[in-house]
Write an enzyme that holds these catalytic residues in place. Sequence first.
Site, short mmCIF file in Angstrom:
data_model
loop_
_atom_site.label_atom_id
_atom_site.label_comp_id
_atom_site.label_asym_id
_atom_site.label_seq_id
_atom_site.Cartn_x
_atom_site.Cartn_y
_atom_site.Cartn_z
N HIS A 52 -34.26 1.25 -0.40
CA HIS A 52 -33.81 2.19 0.81
C HIS A 52 -34.61 2.93 1.39
CE1 HIS A 52 -30.90 4.46 3.18
NE2 HIS A 52 -31.29 5.53 2.45
N HIS A 76 -36.50 10.94 2.69
CA HIS A 76 -35.56 11.58 3.35
C HIS A 76 -34.22 11.88 2.39
CE1 HIS A 76 -33.64 7.47 3.80
NE2 HIS A 76 -32.53 8.19 3.66
N GLU A 80 -32.08 15.41 -1.85
CA GLU A 80 -30.82 15.69 -2.19
C GLU A 80 -30.48 14.81 -3.54
OE1 GLU A 80 -28.53 16.99 -0.40
OE2 GLU A 80 -26.51 15.86 -1.11
N ASP A 81 -31.32 13.83 -3.65
CA ASP A 81 -30.83 12.88 -4.90
C ASP A 81 -31.68 13.02 -6.03
OD1 ASP A 81 -28.69 12.05 -3.39
OD2 ASP A 81 -29.80 10.34 -2.55
N ASP A 142 -31.69 5.55 8.56
CA ASP A 142 -31.24 5.63 7.42
C ASP A 142 -29.84 4.96 7.53
OD1 ASP A 142 -30.08 6.79 4.72
OD2 ASP A 142 -29.19 8.37 5.93
N ASP A 263 -22.71 -12.50 31.62
CA ASP A 263 -23.99 -12.20 30.94
C ASP A 263 -24.09 -12.36 29.50
OD1 ASP A 263 -22.15 -10.13 30.20
OD2 ASP A 263 -23.76 -8.61 30.51
MN MN Z 1 -30.40 7.69 2.93
#
Ligand code: MN
Length: 485
Positions: A52, A76, A80-81, A142, A263
């Site tokens: 990811h 990123h 957090e993880d 993300d 279009d």
């Molecule tokens: Mn993420």
Amino acid sequence: MIESKCASISDICNEIHSLSKEDRAMIENAYLFADKAHEGQARYSGEPYFCHLAETAQILAQLGMPPIVITAGLLHDTVEDTTVTIDQIKEEFGDEIAFIIEGVTKLGKLKYRGVERHVESLRKFFIATSEDIRVLIVKLADKLHNMRTLKFVPKEKQKRIAMEALDIYAPLAERLGMMRLKGEMEDLAFEVVNPKKYAELDKVVREKRFISEKYLKHVHHSLSKVLAKNGFRDFHIDYRVKRIYSLFKKLQKKGKDVNVIYDLVALRVIVPTVEDCYRVLGIIHSTWKPVPGRVKDFIALPKTNGYQSLHTSIFTGDGGIVEVQIKTPEMHEHAEFGIAAHFGYKENAKTQTKQFQNQLAWLNTMKELQKSIKDPELFIQNLRGDFFTDRIFVYTPNGDIIDLPLGASPLDFAFAVHTYVGLHANGAKVNGKMTSLDAKLKTKDIVEILTSEKAKPNRKWLDMVKTTFAKKRIRSFLTEKNVQG
Ligand code: MN
């Protein structure tokens, strides 16, 4: 089932125009750092979680983001993880990258409930929180990767995530002029939110496209010949098919008949200068008959998001109608990447014209942002990234965001949460501490309201609130009481 591949270091670096040794080393370092930090974690798809991050970084590289943003993309989710701390990131990668990551982490904590009023404050909060536009762009990359892999997520979660993409992220991408990202995200989300409609329109586009292909080849060929005859050497012609969700919205707005959407497929002619654009328009109109009322000059009058191009629709002579869009390479790049194109110019080392175009697009975007918050005087502050100085954003204990005017009290908050909570408010805790109901709240306060059956409004409450909404509720309670009692 593992489907999406995991971008390698070269996959990412090959997207960057000219990459210094130091920057490449930084990206490599972050790649290996994140890989190690997320070791053992897996995505719903079964592939390593790290994929990811590699994919997000690749999206950022494709958007033309500078190495520092790509590096932040790789890291990123690390704070957090995983057990990695923001201080470790600072030490290893510097303050700027840590700042971007902190911003992205903060955005990740926001909750989405799909309530209309809430949606609007969430959008505002996004802009207010991302003091730095790079934070938003990492978040959008993300989110795009999450949408690409949405089919692996448990069914019951898919719809909420897709709604969030349609309500929050795609409109933000649009405001930033990032139309390619917006288009892909919307179609991925729409397929989940309304699979039946998606399939139906997808079929329409496919069929139409098949028919139009003949016209397009024909027009493409004749147009190339005509342009060459008129002395053009440096031009490029291709075409684009309208996105499903964009078609869906247009049909909703303009009635149901697909046959009046001109279009669905559009030819794009890209020529070096603005003068060339107008010359090409003239040549096209003297070769094919234009459809009346379909000529639009978005060069002289750009769209509010900075989009520039000349549009016309022509009768191709065999019963077909084709839209033609004429633009310079810079305009084309802006139409696809929007604000993201602004970051690329240093790396590409192109002409001053391009820098100017970039700044113009940036300014247009800022103007659009400013318009969207309906307060012209904030424009200069907006440029500094200091949006919404007249609003505060506070949290419920669940992490939901409530958007209030500056100077609002816990009592305002109580009414914003629920009328019942307002009418029976008995006390408040702000950041865990008992506080009076008329205290002044600040952005990021976590507010909890204590209620009691017996508590009820009195006249004094009117001076304790700032919002019209709360005042109305209190007044109507007091009037009712008077009538009854
Ligand atoms: Mn993420």
